[in-house]
Scaffold this motif. Sequence first.
Motif, PDB file in Angstrom:
ATOM      1  N   VAL A 190       5.174  12.587  -8.847  1.00  0.00           N
ATOM      2  CA  VAL A 190       5.427  11.473  -7.920  1.00  0.00           C
ATOM      3  C   VAL A 190       5.008  11.856  -6.504  1.00  0.00           C
ATOM      4  O   VAL A 190       4.381  11.064  -5.785  1.00  0.00           O
ATOM      5  N   LEU A 191       5.341  13.075  -6.104  1.00  0.00           N
ATOM      6  CA  LEU A 191       4.990  13.530  -4.764  1.00  0.00           C
ATOM      7  C   LEU A 191       3.477  13.533  -4.558  1.00  0.00           C
ATOM      8  O   LEU A 191       2.968  12.999  -3.550  1.00  0.00           O
ATOM      9  N   LEU A 192       2.753  14.116  -5.487  1.00  0.00           N
ATOM     10  CA  LEU A 192       1.306  14.223  -5.330  1.00  0.00           C
ATOM     11  C   LEU A 192       0.619  12.867  -5.474  1.00  0.00           C
ATOM     12  O   LEU A 192      -0.365  12.576  -4.770  1.00  0.00           O
ATOM     13  N   GLU A 193       1.113  12.025  -6.353  1.00  0.00           N
ATOM     14  CA  GLU A 193       0.526  10.692  -6.490  1.00  0.00           C
ATOM     15  C   GLU A 193       0.743   9.856  -5.234  1.00  0.00           C
ATOM     16  O   GLU A 193      -0.177   9.158  -4.765  1.00  0.00           O
ATOM     17  N   ASP A 194       1.945   9.901  -4.690  1.00  0.00           N
ATOM     18  CA  ASP A 194       2.210   9.140  -3.464  1.00  0.00           C
ATOM     19  C   ASP A 194       1.438   9.702  -2.281  1.00  0.00           C
ATOM     20  O   ASP A 194       0.969   8.954  -1.411  1.00  0.00           O
ATOM     21  N   LEU A 195       1.312  11.035  -2.255  1.00  0.00           N
ATOM     22  CA  LEU A 195       0.516  11.634  -1.185  1.00  0.00           C
ATOM     23  C   LEU A 195      -0.944  11.199  -1.295  1.00  0.00           C
ATOM     24  O   LEU A 195      -1.586  10.844  -0.287  1.00  0.00           O
ATOM     25  N   ALA A 196      -1.463  11.209  -2.525  1.00  0.00           N
ATOM     26  CA  ALA A 196      -2.835  10.739  -2.722  1.00  0.00           C
ATOM     27  C   ALA A 196      -2.961   9.252  -2.413  1.00  0.00           C
ATOM     28  O   ALA A 196      -3.998   8.780  -1.906  1.00  0.00           O
ATOM     29  N   ALA A 197      -1.899   8.471  -2.696  1.00  0.00           N
ATOM     30  CA  ALA A 197      -1.945   7.034  -2.417  1.00  0.00           C
ATOM     31  C   ALA A 197      -1.980   6.766  -0.911  1.00  0.00           C
ATOM     32  O   ALA A 197      -2.741   5.908  -0.434  1.00  0.00           O
ATOM     33  N   VAL A 198      -1.155   7.495  -0.163  1.00  0.00           N
ATOM     34  CA  VAL A 198      -1.153   7.304   1.291  1.00  0.00           C
ATOM     35  C   VAL A 198      -2.496   7.704   1.894  1.00  0.00           C
ATOM     36  O   VAL A 198      -3.075   6.984   2.729  1.00  0.00           O
ATOM     37  N   VAL A 199      -3.029   8.849   1.454  1.00  0.00           N
ATOM     38  CA  VAL A 199      -4.339   9.271   1.948  1.00  0.00           C
ATOM     39  C   VAL A 199      -5.424   8.289   1.489  1.00  0.00           C
ATOM     40  O   VAL A 199      -6.358   7.952   2.236  1.00  0.00           O
ATOM     41  N   GLY A 200      -5.294   7.798   0.260  1.00  0.00           N
ATOM     42  CA  GLY A 200      -6.270   6.832  -0.254  1.00  0.00           C
ATOM     43  C   GLY A 200      -6.247   5.529   0.512  1.00  0.00           C
ATOM     44  O   GLY A 200      -7.302   4.901   0.726  1.00  0.00           O
ATOM     45  N   VAL A 201      -5.056   5.083   0.935  1.00  0.00           N
ATOM     46  CA  VAL A 201      -4.974   3.871   1.755  1.00  0.00           C
ATOM     47  C   VAL A 201      -5.714   4.063   3.072  1.00  0.00           C
ATOM     48  O   VAL A 201      -6.455   3.179   3.544  1.00  0.00           O
ATOM     49  N   GLY A 202      -5.559   5.230   3.672  1.00  0.00           N
ATOM     50  CA  GLY A 202      -6.293   5.499   4.918  1.00  0.00           C
ATOM     51  C   GLY A 202      -7.792   5.537   4.699  1.00  0.00           C
ATOM     52  O   GLY A 202      -8.564   5.009   5.528  1.00  0.00           O
ATOM     53  N   ILE A 203      -8.239   6.156   3.578  1.00  0.00           N
ATOM     54  CA  ILE A 203      -9.687   6.209   3.290  1.00  0.00           C
ATOM     55  C   ILE A 203     -10.232   4.805   3.045  1.00  0.00           C
ATOM     56  O   ILE A 203     -11.304   4.420   3.550  1.00  0.00           O
ATOM     57  N   ALA A 204      -9.480   3.991   2.283  1.00  0.00           N
ATOM     58  CA  ALA A 204      -9.947   2.627   1.989  1.00  0.00           C
ATOM     59  C   ALA A 204     -10.016   1.782   3.255  1.00  0.00           C
ATOM     60  O   ALA A 204     -10.988   1.026   3.476  1.00  0.00           O
ATOM     61  N   ALA A 205      -8.982   1.896   4.112  1.00  0.00           N
ATOM     62  CA  ALA A 205      -8.992   1.109   5.354  1.00  0.00           C
ATOM     63  C   ALA A 205     -10.154   1.520   6.250  1.00  0.00           C
ATOM     64  O   ALA A 205     -10.842   0.655   6.842  1.00  0.00           O
ATOM     65  N   ALA A 206     -10.410   2.821   6.369  1.00  0.00           N
ATOM     66  CA  ALA A 206     -11.504   3.281   7.231  1.00  0.00           C
ATOM     67  C   ALA A 206     -12.867   2.838   6.708  1.00  0.00           C
ATOM     68  O   ALA A 206     -13.723   2.329   7.461  1.00  0.00           O
TER      69      ALA A 206
END
Length: 585
Positions: free
Chosen positions: A411-427
């Motif tokens: 859960v920790l790593l998936e959520d961490l990847a999700a938060v980073v992925g949201v930033g990559i997608a927005a950029a």
Amino acid sequence: MLRPLCHEAQLLLQQALRSQLRVGVGLQQRKVSHHLCRDCQRQFSTTRKYIKKIQGTWSQTLANLERQLSSSTGSNDGQSESGSPQPKMAAPAAQTPLSTPKAPSTSSNTLVDTKSSQPQKVLKVTPRARKKSIDYSYTGNIYILPVRAMNEYLLKPSDLDELPKYSRRSPYETGPKIVVYLRSDVEDLATRVWGSLEKLNKEKQKLMDGNRYDVFEIRRLIDQHKLRVSALTEDRPTTDKSYTVREIFLESGTGRVVMSAIFVNALNSLIKLVAWIFTGSHSMFSEVIHSVADTVNQVILAFGLYHSMQKPDSDHPYGFVNLRHISSLISGVGIFCLGSGLSCYHGIQGFLHPEQLGSIYWAVGTLAAAFVSEGATLLVAVNQVRKKSWAKNMRFWQYVKGGFDPNVNVVLLEDLAAVVGVGIAAACMGITHYTGNPFADSLGSMLIGGLLGVVATFIITTNTEALVGRSIPHTLKQQISQDLESDRMIRSLHDVKATDMAGQVRFKAEVDFDGREITRAYLYKLDLEQLLAEMRELQKVEDVEGFMLNHGEKIIDLLGEEVDRIEKKLKKTHPQLRHVDLEAL
């Protein structure tokens, strides 16, 4: 005549010296002096050289001497009875220049009477009885539990009441003493109940072939027997509350983290799906796939976590704890195949077939909501990991790398990847919106897929190592060994193995127990004056055997109690120890 006679006398004297036999009778009959000539003395001065020769000819010489003695005795007896005088032998000193003193002349009758008048001692040798070897196939000392007696011999609890009961030490730490029966007694009882063991086996085979085992009846009988046994034992008040698996799952920190992650990721999947429909962005599609993959994987995690909390049973004596790592491993494989694979595939399609973005506002609103929700779930997972890492006195990332709580780590790593992925997608979507270049959006999809691949690889690696079994840190292993060696009953440890299996430490060691100290502890519980009185009453071998068997069995029981004490003390000092196996060296 002198040289052969001297040689024969010398030979008789040497053999008599070694065999402790008397040859004086033969020498006196032949009137041979014990003094030898110088030639004989010179010839036989080194007797070691002729020892083997003397030993070889001894039996033949002795036989000749016996024949001469018997013949001379018979002739003398015959002459005495006829009244004829006994002839005398000439002394050898008259025929040789070397004079020797003459031996006193005695008749053969006088010699025989003197020999027969001496009492002869007869030694009776009784051979010691040989000890029989131990029969290791002896099975008359086997104890069985009442459940086994009812199951294997088809007996009822009322049938067992007539058998003698034996109480043994409980194999569990907090359990009372167990009641057992001798298997030979149970077999005799089954023979009386069923007529013979052959009839019993036929009845069991009939039940197995017809599949007519009444499970509820067997459970009822077992529960009835447990009630009968509990009535005989002391009632112990218990303060432990009986929790169901569902209550344990919902009240555990890991369960709350997983359930919150499932709810948040399912909601994010719906919102991102709507945003992708209105925008058509490749990065947004990757986020949809990411959220769907996270939701499915966390459902798998919840399933594995729920079943891992079940109690051990007869088919799974060590419990279901490994299901945590198995579900996490499946989740990692799903992230790698579904999340990373589809994201990279959609990014490649964007490079091959570029398309313009739709409304950017739907994408921005969706990513903002996903960032908040994923961030909240990430904080819950971080707090859970921090709490457990502090409990184990470990650093945050050291705890994560160790994989001690695989479900929370996923859960920790998936959520961490999700938060980073949201930033990559927005950029990437912002770059595409302001520049009009669709390749930035496709590149964002590829980056999100690569990020998911890294996370999946880490999850797969850590859970695989945990399932295979790895050794605990050397410092912890050394500390446990030192705590064991500080006990008085232990001399040394050998072949120490400590493995971490799904967050539970299993410790195994070959222990050299100090038999003197264990015996001293046993004697400390006894009245030594009474023990000394018992020892003084030992008169026969059977008494000694019974005495040793009685105290030997008690010493072995004391050894088992000492092992339980050491294991209990070790688990109290090191709570992470689940299974401790101390084998006597």
